[in-house]
Design a protein around this motif. Structure first.
Motif, PDB file in Angstrom:
ATOM      1  N   LYS A 159     -36.730  30.997  29.699  1.00 59.67           N
ATOM      2  CA  LYS A 159     -38.171  31.030  29.904  1.00 59.67           C
ATOM      3  C   LYS A 159     -38.679  29.804  30.651  1.00 59.67           C
ATOM      4  O   LYS A 159     -39.866  29.715  30.980  1.00 59.67           O
ATOM      5  N   THR A 160     -37.793  28.833  30.898  1.00 59.44           N
ATOM      6  CA  THR A 160     -38.152  27.666  31.710  1.00 59.44           C
ATOM      7  C   THR A 160     -37.069  27.455  32.756  1.00 59.44           C
ATOM      8  O   THR A 160     -35.925  27.910  32.595  1.00 59.44           O
ATOM      9  N   TRP A 161     -37.436  26.732  33.809  1.00 63.18           N
ATOM     10  CA  TRP A 161     -36.460  26.457  34.870  1.00 63.18           C
ATOM     11  C   TRP A 161     -35.308  25.605  34.346  1.00 63.18           C
ATOM     12  O   TRP A 161     -34.154  25.814  34.736  1.00 63.18           O
ATOM     13  N   ASP A 162     -35.575  24.685  33.458  1.00 65.69           N
ATOM     14  CA  ASP A 162     -34.505  23.865  32.887  1.00 65.69           C
ATOM     15  C   ASP A 162     -33.504  24.733  32.129  1.00 65.69           C
ATOM     16  O   ASP A 162     -32.284  24.523  32.218  1.00 65.69           O
ATOM     17  N   ASP A 163     -34.004  25.703  31.377  1.00 68.00           N
ATOM     18  CA  ASP A 163     -33.119  26.626  30.653  1.00 68.00           C
ATOM     19  C   ASP A 163     -32.295  27.455  31.641  1.00 68.00           C
ATOM     20  O   ASP A 163     -31.109  27.732  31.404  1.00 68.00           O
ATOM     21  N   PHE A 164     -32.929  27.866  32.723  1.00 66.95           N
ATOM     22  CA  PHE A 164     -32.242  28.644  33.757  1.00 66.95           C
ATOM     23  C   PHE A 164     -31.095  27.833  34.355  1.00 66.95           C
ATOM     24  O   PHE A 164     -29.972  28.334  34.504  1.00 66.95           O
ATOM     25  N   MET A 165     -31.362  26.584  34.679  1.00 65.16           N
ATOM     26  CA  MET A 165     -30.324  25.737  35.272  1.00 65.16           C
ATOM     27  C   MET A 165     -29.208  25.441  34.265  1.00 65.16           C
ATOM     28  O   MET A 165     -28.027  25.331  34.639  1.00 65.16           O
ATOM     29  N   ALA A 166     -29.542  25.321  32.989  1.00 71.29           N
ATOM     30  CA  ALA A 166     -28.514  25.123  31.964  1.00 71.29           C
ATOM     31  C   ALA A 166     -27.608  26.352  31.877  1.00 71.29           C
ATOM     32  O   ALA A 166     -26.377  26.236  31.737  1.00 71.29           O
ATOM     33  N   ASN A 167     -28.208  27.546  31.975  1.00 69.15           N
ATOM     34  CA  ASN A 167     -27.414  28.776  32.017  1.00 69.15           C
ATOM     35  C   ASN A 167     -26.497  28.777  33.228  1.00 69.15           C
ATOM     36  O   ASN A 167     -25.326  29.175  33.147  1.00 69.15           O
ATOM     37  N   ASN A 168     -27.036  28.352  34.365  1.00 73.12           N
ATOM     38  CA  ASN A 168     -26.247  28.337  35.594  1.00 73.12           C
ATOM     39  C   ASN A 168     -24.996  27.473  35.451  1.00 73.12           C
ATOM     40  O   ASN A 168     -23.916  27.819  35.951  1.00 73.12           O
ATOM     41  N   ALA A 169     -25.133  26.341  34.793  1.00 72.84           N
ATOM     42  CA  ALA A 169     -23.992  25.441  34.612  1.00 72.84           C
ATOM     43  C   ALA A 169     -22.892  26.129  33.797  1.00 72.84           C
ATOM     44  O   ALA A 169     -21.695  26.022  34.120  1.00 72.84           O
ATOM     45  N   LYS A 170     -23.282  26.838  32.750  1.00 74.56           N
ATOM     46  CA  LYS A 170     -22.306  27.535  31.910  1.00 74.56           C
ATOM     47  C   LYS A 170     -21.664  28.700  32.673  1.00 74.56           C
ATOM     48  O   LYS A 170     -20.468  28.970  32.521  1.00 74.56           O
ATOM     49  N   ILE A 171     -22.470  29.384  33.461  1.00 75.68           N
ATOM     50  CA  ILE A 171     -21.941  30.518  34.229  1.00 75.68           C
ATOM     51  C   ILE A 171     -20.935  30.030  35.268  1.00 75.68           C
ATOM     52  O   ILE A 171     -19.852  30.605  35.430  1.00 75.68           O
ATOM     53  N   LYS A 172     -21.261  28.946  35.953  1.00 74.22           N
ATOM     54  CA  LYS A 172     -20.353  28.409  36.968  1.00 74.22           C
ATOM     55  C   LYS A 172     -19.038  27.969  36.336  1.00 74.22           C
ATOM     56  O   LYS A 172     -17.947  28.205  36.889  1.00 74.22           O
ATOM     57  N   ALA A 173     -19.110  27.358  35.178  1.00 74.17           N
ATOM     58  CA  ALA A 173     -17.905  26.902  34.482  1.00 74.17           C
ATOM     59  C   ALA A 173     -16.995  28.060  34.097  1.00 74.17           C
ATOM     60  O   ALA A 173     -15.781  27.890  33.955  1.00 74.17           O
ATOM     61  N   SER A 174     -17.583  29.261  33.958  1.00 76.53           N
ATOM     62  CA  SER A 174     -16.792  30.440  33.584  1.00 76.53           C
ATOM     63  C   SER A 174     -16.099  31.080  34.777  1.00 76.53           C
ATOM     64  O   SER A 174     -15.315  32.021  34.611  1.00 76.53           O
ATOM     65  N   GLY A 175     -16.423  30.607  35.983  1.00 80.50           N
ATOM     66  CA  GLY A 175     -15.808  31.154  37.183  1.00 80.50           C
ATOM     67  C   GLY A 175     -16.611  32.243  37.869  1.00 80.50           C
ATOM     68  O   GLY A 175     -16.150  32.850  38.837  1.00 80.50           O
ATOM     69  N   VAL A 176     -17.837  32.486  37.391  1.00 79.17           N
ATOM     70  CA  VAL A 176     -18.726  33.491  37.986  1.00 79.17           C
ATOM     71  C   VAL A 176     -19.804  32.776  38.792  1.00 79.17           C
ATOM     72  O   VAL A 176     -20.281  31.714  38.394  1.00 79.17           O
ATOM     73  N   ASP A 177     -20.194  33.360  39.939  1.00 83.88           N
ATOM     74  CA  ASP A 177     -21.282  32.783  40.724  1.00 83.88           C
ATOM     75  C   ASP A 177     -22.583  32.917  39.946  1.00 83.88           C
ATOM     76  O   ASP A 177     -22.987  34.044  39.604  1.00 83.88           O
ATOM     77  N   PRO A 178     -23.292  31.823  39.661  1.00 82.19           N
ATOM     78  CA  PRO A 178     -24.513  31.911  38.866  1.00 82.19           C
ATOM     79  C   PRO A 178     -25.657  32.646  39.563  1.00 82.19           C
ATOM     80  O   PRO A 178     -26.320  33.493  38.961  1.00 82.19           O
ATOM     81  N   VAL A 179     -25.911  32.299  40.829  1.00 83.72           N
ATOM     82  CA  VAL A 179     -27.059  32.857  41.557  1.00 83.72           C
ATOM     83  C   VAL A 179     -26.579  33.481  42.859  1.00 83.72           C
ATOM     84  O   VAL A 179     -25.905  32.834  43.663  1.00 83.72           O
ATOM     85  N   ILE A 180     -26.931  34.733  43.072  1.00 88.08           N
ATOM     86  CA  ILE A 180     -26.556  35.447  44.301  1.00 88.08           C
ATOM     87  C   ILE A 180     -27.664  35.278  45.333  1.00 88.08           C
ATOM     88  O   ILE A 180     -28.843  35.484  45.028  1.00 88.08           O
ATOM     89  N   GLN A 181     -27.280  34.903  46.544  1.00 86.20           N
ATOM     90  CA  GLN A 181     -28.217  34.859  47.664  1.00 86.20           C
ATOM     91  C   GLN A 181     -27.610  35.626  48.828  1.00 86.20           C
ATOM     92  O   GLN A 181     -26.386  35.607  49.028  1.00 86.20           O
ATOM     93  N   THR A 182     -28.475  36.326  49.589  1.00 87.40           N
ATOM     94  CA  THR A 182     -28.003  37.228  50.656  1.00 87.40           C
ATOM     95  C   THR A 182     -28.801  36.992  51.927  1.00 87.40           C
ATOM     96  O   THR A 182     -29.610  37.811  52.327  1.00 87.40           O
ATOM     97  N   TYR A 183     -28.559  35.849  52.556  1.00 89.84           N
ATOM     98  CA  TYR A 183     -29.339  35.468  53.727  1.00 89.84           C
ATOM     99  C   TYR A 183     -28.953  36.246  54.984  1.00 89.84           C
ATOM    100  O   TYR A 183     -29.585  36.089  56.030  1.00 89.84           O
ATOM    101  N   GLY A 184     -27.930  37.112  54.876  1.00 92.02           N
ATOM    102  CA  GLY A 184     -27.603  38.005  55.990  1.00 92.02           C
ATOM    103  C   GLY A 184     -28.739  38.984  56.244  1.00 92.02           C
ATOM    104  O   GLY A 184     -28.842  39.551  57.328  1.00 92.02           O
TER     105      GLY A 184
END
Length: 436
Positions: A167-192
């Motif tokens: 519910k906050t950006w800090d919580d989102f970034m904390a999730n991202n750190a855990k996701i990256k550590a698991s070997g999964v891309d945390p955030v998908i971007q498609t600039y193509g």
């Protein structure tokens, strides 16, 4: 987007074919006599739009056998806009018609060309009502569903890692750190596909409004800017941060929408900031994922004010040229559209891709989980806000390119915000807005 920049991009992405007006679309049908009335109903020719319109016509007539609705179609895009404006100006519009809400609605000169309604306005969602109001009068009934600028996420990845929806950006970034550590891309971007780069900005408007109420009005008057407003600048900063922290997929520069959706569906990426309407394509391309993909609002700085940025559905209007018995019948039809029965009719014709804009109308249990997640925000008091494009006509054409640069590490967030402020200045001056 007040020529619906995002919406137009979505149409381009889904490659909807544009067709011609139906042969019978010039002029309204006459009363049949014997107390029976036939109304002509003009819609755009997108297949789902036509299915919903025909369903409403059939179900309304079943309840009102003395009134028949004949659906006619027009092209989408600029050609369709011109047809609507021309027919209104010449008094040759159908008895009722479906069209955009927001600034495109305002461009129709509603006080002159449309008839205000009042019998069902208390049923309308507050966000929707704002998009069909001019001079304190309401003119339309909601057609279709809300769309959100949000983050779609893979529920299996979240469950495996024991993550909670942030519910906050800090919580989102904390999730991202855990996701990256698991070997999964945390955030998908498609600039193509550059239009997809804008969601951390456009989908963040609920947070801007929550932090600085009335920001859109100040922005329109050139009294607020992205570069100097902390709440508005945050979107650019978030775009830069996920890149700088290494939380996005390595192929972000070339990946396209379909790549991003498939990556999310397969759990190769955990979260994708995108329009909720893209859920339909994700499920079509990845059968069985209906309940594996969830949705949450782009997090801001205050958990207590967390909420969803939404795009209004289109509406059904009655032109001022509709008079007499036809006007009374048209009012009944709009009342039906804006009712629980109208919502049920639309849901039966086409599976809802978002919540309805009528209070008390719930999406069916059969809709995907992400749509149910959207409904929870709509039901929450203060849980949703209109996208900026529905509150201000100011939007620069270069936003998607600037977002790509910031999200790719080419340009810093503050520089990107300043560049965008210059970009919107040109457009505001072209619109002749005061203060620019």
């Amino acid at each position: 987007m007040k020529r619906r920049t995002i919406a137009i991009s979505v149409l381009a992405a889904t490659a909807m074919a544009l067709g011609a007006c139906s042969a019978g679309s010039l002029g309204s049908s006459d009363d049949e006599g014997g107390g029976k009335v036939t109304l002509s109903f003009l819609t755009d020719n997108q297949p789902e739009t036509v299915k919903i319109a025909e369903g409403l016509a059939k179900d309304f007539t079943a309840k009102n056998p003395d009134i028949t609705i004949k659906v006619e179609t027009r092209p989408q895009g600029t050609e369709g806009d011109n047809i609507v404006k021309t027919r209104l100006s010449t008094g040759d519009m159908t008895d009722v018609f479906q069209y955009n809400t927001g600034s495109l609605f305002q461009a129709l000169a509603p006080a002159k060309n449309l008839t205000a309604v009042d019998g069902f306005t208390d049923r309308l969602d507050e966000n929707f009502a704002k998009t069909v109001t001019a001079d304190s009068k309401v003119y339309g009934a909601p057609f279709g569903n809300f769309m959100a600028g949000a983050i779609l996420y893979n529920k299996d990845v979240y469950a495996k890692l024991g993550l909670q929806v942030p519910k906050t950006w800090d919580d989102f970034m904390a999730n991202n750190a855990k996701i990256k550590a698991s070997g999964v891309d945390p955030v998908i971007q498609t600039y193509g596909e550059t239009w997809t780069s804008q969601l951390f900005i456009l989908g963040d408007y609920h947070n801007v409004e929550a932090a600085e109420p009335g920001w859109a009005d100040k922005y329109t008057k050139n009294q607020a800017k992205y570069a100097t407003s902390p709440a508005a600048l945050a979107g650019f900063q978030h775009l830069q941060q996920v890149h700088d922290e290494g939380y996005i997929n390595k192929d972000f520069a070339s990946a396209k929408l379909t790549d991003g959706l498939n990556k999310l569906a397969k759990g190769e990426g955990a979260q994708y900031p995108i329009l909720s309407a893209m859920l339909s394509q994700l499920i079509a391309d990845n059968p069985g994922t209906e309940n594996k993909i969830g949705l949450f609002a782009i997090p801001g700085s205050d958990a207590a004010k967390n909420g969803l940025t939404v795009w209004s559905p289109s509406a059904v209007y009655m032109p001022s040229s509709t008079t007499g018995d036809k006007a009374e019948a048209a009012k009944k039809f709009l009342d039906f559209v804006a009712s629980a029965d109208g919502c049920a009719s639309q849901a039966a014709a086409s599976q809802p891709t978002g919540p309805f804009a009528v209070k008390g109308c719930k999406v069916p249990d059969t809709v995907p989980q992400a749509v149910k997640d959207m409904q929870a925000y709509i039901d929450q008091q203060g849980g949703s806000s209109l996208a900026l494009e529905f509150l201000s006509p100011v939007k620069g054409p270069a936003l998607e390119q600037i977002c790509v640069e910031v999200g790719s590490g080419i340009r810093k967030a503050d520089a990107g915000a300043k560049l965008y402020d210059e970009d919107v200045k040109k457009q505001a001056q072209q619109l002749g807005l005061e203060g620019w």
